[in-house]
Motif scaffolding. Structure first.
Motif, PDB file in Angstrom:
ATOM      1  N   CYS A 122     -46.139 -27.034 -27.699  1.00 41.97           N
ATOM      2  CA  CYS A 122     -47.748 -27.014 -27.521  1.00 41.97           C
ATOM      3  C   CYS A 122     -48.293 -28.195 -26.618  1.00 41.97           C
ATOM      4  O   CYS A 122     -49.042 -28.079 -25.759  1.00 41.97           O
ATOM      5  N   THR A 126     -50.049 -28.366 -22.984  1.00 45.58           N
ATOM      6  CA  THR A 126     -51.203 -29.101 -22.745  1.00 45.58           C
ATOM      7  C   THR A 126     -51.099 -29.918 -21.492  1.00 45.58           C
ATOM      8  O   THR A 126     -51.852 -29.945 -20.651  1.00 45.58           O
ATOM      9  N   ALA A 129     -50.785 -27.890 -18.368  1.00 46.48           N
ATOM     10  CA  ALA A 129     -52.165 -27.147 -18.007  1.00 46.48           C
ATOM     11  C   ALA A 129     -53.198 -28.230 -17.392  1.00 46.48           C
ATOM     12  O   ALA A 129     -53.794 -27.776 -16.364  1.00 46.48           O
ATOM     13  N   CYS A 130     -53.035 -29.314 -17.965  1.00 43.94           N
ATOM     14  CA  CYS A 130     -54.078 -30.276 -17.389  1.00 43.94           C
ATOM     15  C   CYS A 130     -53.724 -30.939 -15.667  1.00 43.94           C
ATOM     16  O   CYS A 130     -54.529 -31.008 -14.995  1.00 43.94           O
ATOM     17  N   ALA A 133     -54.101 -27.834 -13.494  1.00 39.99           N
ATOM     18  CA  ALA A 133     -55.539 -27.593 -13.235  1.00 39.99           C
ATOM     19  C   ALA A 133     -56.370 -28.344 -12.264  1.00 39.99           C
ATOM     20  O   ALA A 133     -57.040 -27.918 -11.435  1.00 39.99           O
ATOM     21  N   LEU A 161     -49.902 -23.586 -14.484  1.00 43.39           N
ATOM     22  CA  LEU A 161     -51.232 -23.568 -15.231  1.00 43.39           C
ATOM     23  C   LEU A 161     -51.222 -22.269 -16.143  1.00 43.39           C
ATOM     24  O   LEU A 161     -51.449 -22.844 -17.675  1.00 43.39           O
ATOM     25  N   LEU A 162     -50.962 -21.105 -15.842  1.00 46.27           N
ATOM     26  CA  LEU A 162     -50.851 -20.069 -16.815  1.00 46.27           C
ATOM     27  C   LEU A 162     -49.759 -20.291 -17.679  1.00 46.27           C
ATOM     28  O   LEU A 162     -50.096 -19.719 -18.937  1.00 46.27           O
ATOM     29  N   VAL A 165     -50.990 -22.527 -20.343  1.00 41.45           N
ATOM     30  CA  VAL A 165     -52.017 -21.911 -21.161  1.00 41.45           C
ATOM     31  C   VAL A 165     -51.450 -21.008 -22.258  1.00 41.45           C
ATOM     32  O   VAL A 165     -51.662 -20.786 -23.293  1.00 41.45           O
ATOM     33  N   ILE A 168     -49.785 -23.045 -25.235  1.00 38.00           N
ATOM     34  CA  ILE A 168     -51.014 -23.171 -26.260  1.00 38.00           C
ATOM     35  C   ILE A 168     -51.403 -21.943 -26.837  1.00 38.00           C
ATOM     36  O   ILE A 168     -51.379 -22.238 -28.112  1.00 38.00           O
ATOM     37  N   LEU A 169     -51.507 -20.918 -26.171  1.00 34.52           N
ATOM     38  CA  LEU A 169     -52.075 -19.629 -26.960  1.00 34.52           C
ATOM     39  C   LEU A 169     -50.981 -19.108 -27.988  1.00 34.52           C
ATOM     40  O   LEU A 169     -50.958 -18.905 -28.878  1.00 34.52           O
ATOM     41  N   SER A 193     -45.610 -15.776 -16.376  1.00 34.80           N
ATOM     42  CA  SER A 193     -45.906 -16.694 -15.813  1.00 34.80           C
ATOM     43  C   SER A 193     -44.796 -17.840 -15.461  1.00 34.80           C
ATOM     44  O   SER A 193     -44.797 -18.245 -14.001  1.00 34.80           O
TER      45      SER A 193
END
Length: 404
Positions: A122, A126, A129-130, A133, A161-162, A165, A168-169, A193
């Motif tokens: 996770c 994160t 993704a940051c 993005a 990025l996907l 995410v 995390i999901l 992804s």
């Protein structure tokens, strides 16, 4: 003068009787005195013997209390890992379960156990993704970054990025919502992804090769059209592989066919690993060709100038080193997991799957550093976005992928 206990010559019978009486009394008194001494010694001896007995009893009492405390701590520790260990057992022994664990847990204080490997995944998601993005936002809001090279970098950043995410999901759905449908969607999302990320890397490699092989005709509308076609094919194939477990190619109804990653089947994970090895072989072949072209160009420049300049040698060496770092990073990240997908069995401990999957996610963390943040135009856009160091109407010089 000390008393005489034996009669001397000339003493009378009365004195003898008195002496006997005195002897008898003195002996009794001496016996009483000896008895008192023996009694005191015995009491002292028993007291000294009682001290270690008391200490032994006290030690046993303290040890018993410590053992009870340790047993209580061990029971709490067992409660903290019981849930996800049981989930692993239910999910096919050692297979990595991307579905949610059973929700029928006890109402104790440690009713929300978390696998530390899932926490690291996770956190990795994160960071991924940051990082990506920012790259996606810069390319999207900067009109001058519309060349084929930046379109491919934007595709790679979007895929990563996907993927971030999705990690995390997966963590949220695994410990909050228990649903097989959501689990299948999450797994399919992650597969699509990461496949799109690897496919975008292949597209960037092809674009770099074409920019060197057809340097004179590279910058044209036709090249942009080819780039769009490559991206459509890459994302279409990735979406198709991601939909396979959602559309029914999973092992939820047949635990024997599960792979090291539940709910993917053994055949599904073999297909993904085989696709990776094909892409890796193509990238390796293209980068070898790129190195040959770069060396040939450097040799031609040296012949035209009648000497091999030091700057050309440094540039050539830097270009080859950069290609080696790119390919080495990609291989070191994904090869362990791909190999384990082929040789691993669902009965193996899940820690092996986690230990090979976590470095694979680091590739999506390194991609924006290699392909985006090292680019001068993107660096300048970052300064404009965060610092306002440049005006918005600054003209940018578009570079070819071979210069990245």
């Amino acid at each position: 003068m000390a008393p005489t206990f034996f009669p001397e010559k000339g003493e009378s019978i009365r004195d003898l009787r008195r002496w006997k009486e005195r002897r008898r009394k003195t002996g009794r008194e001496r016996d009483d005195f000896r008895y008192q001494n023996l009694l005191r010694k015995k009491e002292k001896s028993e007291a000294w013997k009682a001290i270690p007995v008391f200490l032994h009893v006290k030690k046993r009492a303290i040890t018993g209390e410590m053992n009870e405390s340790a047993a209580a701590n061990e029971s709490l520790a067992e409660l903290s890992v019981t849930s996800w260990v049981e989930a692993e057992a239910l999910n096919g022994n050692g297979s990595l379960a991307l579905s949610s664990p059973s929700s029928s847990s006890s109402s104790s204080l440690l009713d929300f156990p978390v696998n530390p490997w899932d926490i690291m995944l996770c956190l990795s998601g994160t960071v991924i993704a940051c990082e990506n993005a920012i790259v996606v936002a810069i390319i999207f809001y900067t009109p001058t970054l519309r060349t084929p090279m930046f379109v491919l970098i934007g595709s790679l950043a979007t895929a990563d990025l996907l993927a971030g995410v999705g990690l995390i999901l997966n963590f949220v759905f695994q410990y909050v919502i228990s649903s097989e449908t959501i689990s299948l969607i999450t797994v399919g999302f992650l597969v699509a992804s990461f496949t799109a990320s690897i496919s975008s890397l292949l597209a960037i490699t092809v674009d770099r090769y074409l920019s060197l092989y057809n340097a004179l005709t590279y910058v044209s509308e036709k090249t942009l059209h080819y780039v769009h076609l490559m991206l459509v094919g890459a994302w279409g194939a990735s979406l198709g592989l991601g939909l396979l477990p959602v559309l029914g190619w999973n092992c939820l109804d047949d635990a024997e066919s599960c792979s090291i990653v539940r709910p993917l089947r053994r055949a599904n994970i073999t297909l993904l690993a085989g696709s990776f090895f094909v892409i890796f072989a193509l990238m390796l072949s293209l980068y070898v060709r790129i190195c040959k072209i770069v060396c040939r160009h450097a040799h031609q420049i040296a012949l035209q100038q009648h000497f091999f300049a030091a700057s050309h040698y440094v540039a050539t060496k830097k270009g080859v080193s950069t290609l080696a770092i790119i390919l080495g990073t990609f291989g070191a990240s994904w090869l362990p997991f791909a190999v384990y997908c082929l040789v691993g069995e669902r009965e193996y401990p899940a820690v092996y799957t986690y230990a090979t999957l976590l470095p694979a996610t680091y590739n999506s963390m390194i991609n924006p550093i290699i392909y985006a943040y090292r680019n001068a135009e993107i660096q300048r856009s970052i300064y404009v976005l965060f610092c306002g160091c440049f005006h918005a109407n600054v003209s940018y010089r578009s570079r070819s992928p071979s210069e990245v």
